[in-house]
Design a protein around this motif. Structure first.
Motif, mmCIF file in Angstrom:
data_model
loop_
_atom_site.group_PDB
_atom_site.id
_atom_site.type_symbol
_atom_site.label_atom_id
_atom_site.label_comp_id
_atom_site.label_asym_id
_atom_site.label_seq_id
_atom_site.Cartn_x
_atom_site.Cartn_y
_atom_site.Cartn_z
ATOM 1 N N GLY A 39 0.816 -1.206 0.000
ATOM 2 C CA GLY A 39 0.000 0.000 0.000
ATOM 3 C C GLY A 39 0.850 1.257 0.000
ATOM 4 O O GLY A 39 0.346 2.360 -0.155
ATOM 5 N N ASN A 40 2.171 1.108 0.195
ATOM 6 C CA ASN A 40 3.096 2.233 0.095
ATOM 7 C C ASN A 40 3.724 2.159 -1.302
ATOM 8 O O ASN A 40 4.586 1.327 -1.543
ATOM 9 N N PRO A 41 3.274 3.003 -2.257
ATOM 10 C CA PRO A 41 3.731 2.877 -3.634
ATOM 11 C C PRO A 41 5.242 3.006 -3.816
ATOM 12 O O PRO A 41 5.821 2.347 -4.678
ATOM 13 N N ARG A 42 5.892 3.831 -2.986
ATOM 14 C CA ARG A 42 7.356 3.976 -3.111
ATOM 15 C C ARG A 42 8.058 2.660 -2.766
ATOM 16 O O ARG A 42 8.969 2.233 -3.464
ATOM 17 N N ALA A 144 13.657 6.929 -2.605
ATOM 18 C CA ALA A 144 13.301 5.626 -3.168
ATOM 19 C C ALA A 144 11.907 5.717 -3.772
ATOM 20 O O ALA A 144 10.994 6.272 -3.167
ATOM 21 N N GLY A 145 11.772 5.202 -4.980
ATOM 22 C CA GLY A 145 10.498 5.222 -5.688
ATOM 23 C C GLY A 145 10.397 6.319 -6.727
ATOM 24 O O GLY A 145 9.511 6.285 -7.581
ATOM 25 N N ASP A 146 11.314 7.298 -6.689
ATOM 26 C CA ASP A 146 11.338 8.320 -7.741
ATOM 27 C C ASP A 146 11.811 7.693 -9.047
ATOM 28 O O ASP A 146 12.484 6.654 -9.045
ATOM 29 N N ILE A 147 11.507 8.350 -10.146
ATOM 30 C CA ILE A 147 11.955 7.914 -11.464
ATOM 31 C C ILE A 147 13.126 8.812 -11.854
ATOM 32 O O ILE A 147 12.999 10.037 -11.837
#
Length: 198
Positions: A39-42, A144-147
């Motif tokens: 549920g945490n997209p990152r 973390a999770g950035d593009i």
């Protein structure tokens, strides 16, 4: 008697396979996404990307090395005319990112479904969620999770998913890097980084 025994052995084998499929046992474990979304997209996009490290272009399973850009990520994304491998042989660094986002349950209103790095970067610019790299005058520290977009100036030529940053080094997971999914560690101020989709 031998024929009857062979027939019963075949029936028993089919039943076992069906039971395995119905109980959710994997048929092929090579580079499956086994991550259960939190549920945490990152967190989810990074964990899914990690599950793909080592995937080789050349087959859907990712276990046969090739250099034709044929991957499950491109098959998922769809054919693009003018490319080999039946329309699936196009550069796949952004389709890898888009596939991971989809697997993480991240909608296309947050991370676009595209094969184009320029299209991907432009999407984040239009959304107001694009941050310039340090080399391009930005002060943003990626999470973390950035593009992460690479290239020259504002022209991206490659993309990956940030898996972490320690303040001076950015860590990323990338598709289509030496024909596979692999990791990279790069200085935060390196000129190859042009910016981030946040």
């Amino acid at each position: 008697m031998k024929k009857k025994l062979s027939r019963w052995t075949a029936v028993f084998t089919v039943l076992l396979l069906c039971m395995g499929l119905c109980s959710g046992l994997p048929v092929s474990a090579a580079y499956e996404n086994t991550h259960i979304n939190s549920g945490n997209p990152r967190v989810d996009i990074v964990e899914i990307a990690k599950s793909q490290i080592g995937y080789l272009e050349g087959s859907l399973e990712g276990t046969v090395k090739g250099n034709n850009n044929y991957t499950k990520y491109n098959v998922w994304n769809g054919r693009i005319s003018g490319y080999g491998s039946d329309g699936y042989g196009y550069p796949w660094c952004h389709t890898f990112v888009s596939w991971c986002a989809n697997q993480a349950g991240i909608g296309t209103g947050v991370i676009p479904r595209t094969a184009g790095t320029g299209t991907g970067r432009s999407f984040f610019v239009r959304q107001g969620t694009y941050q310039q790299s340090a080399a391009n005058g930005g002060s943003y520290v990626p999470q973390a999770g950035d593009i992460i977009y690479y290239g020259s100036g504002s022209s991206p030529s490659h993309v990956g998913i940030v898996s972490g940053c320690n303040g001076s080094t950015v860590y990323a997971i990338e598709g289509n890097c030496s024909d596979m999914v692999t990791t990279r560690a790069i200085g935060l101020s390196d000129g190859y980084i042009i910016g981030y989709g946040v």
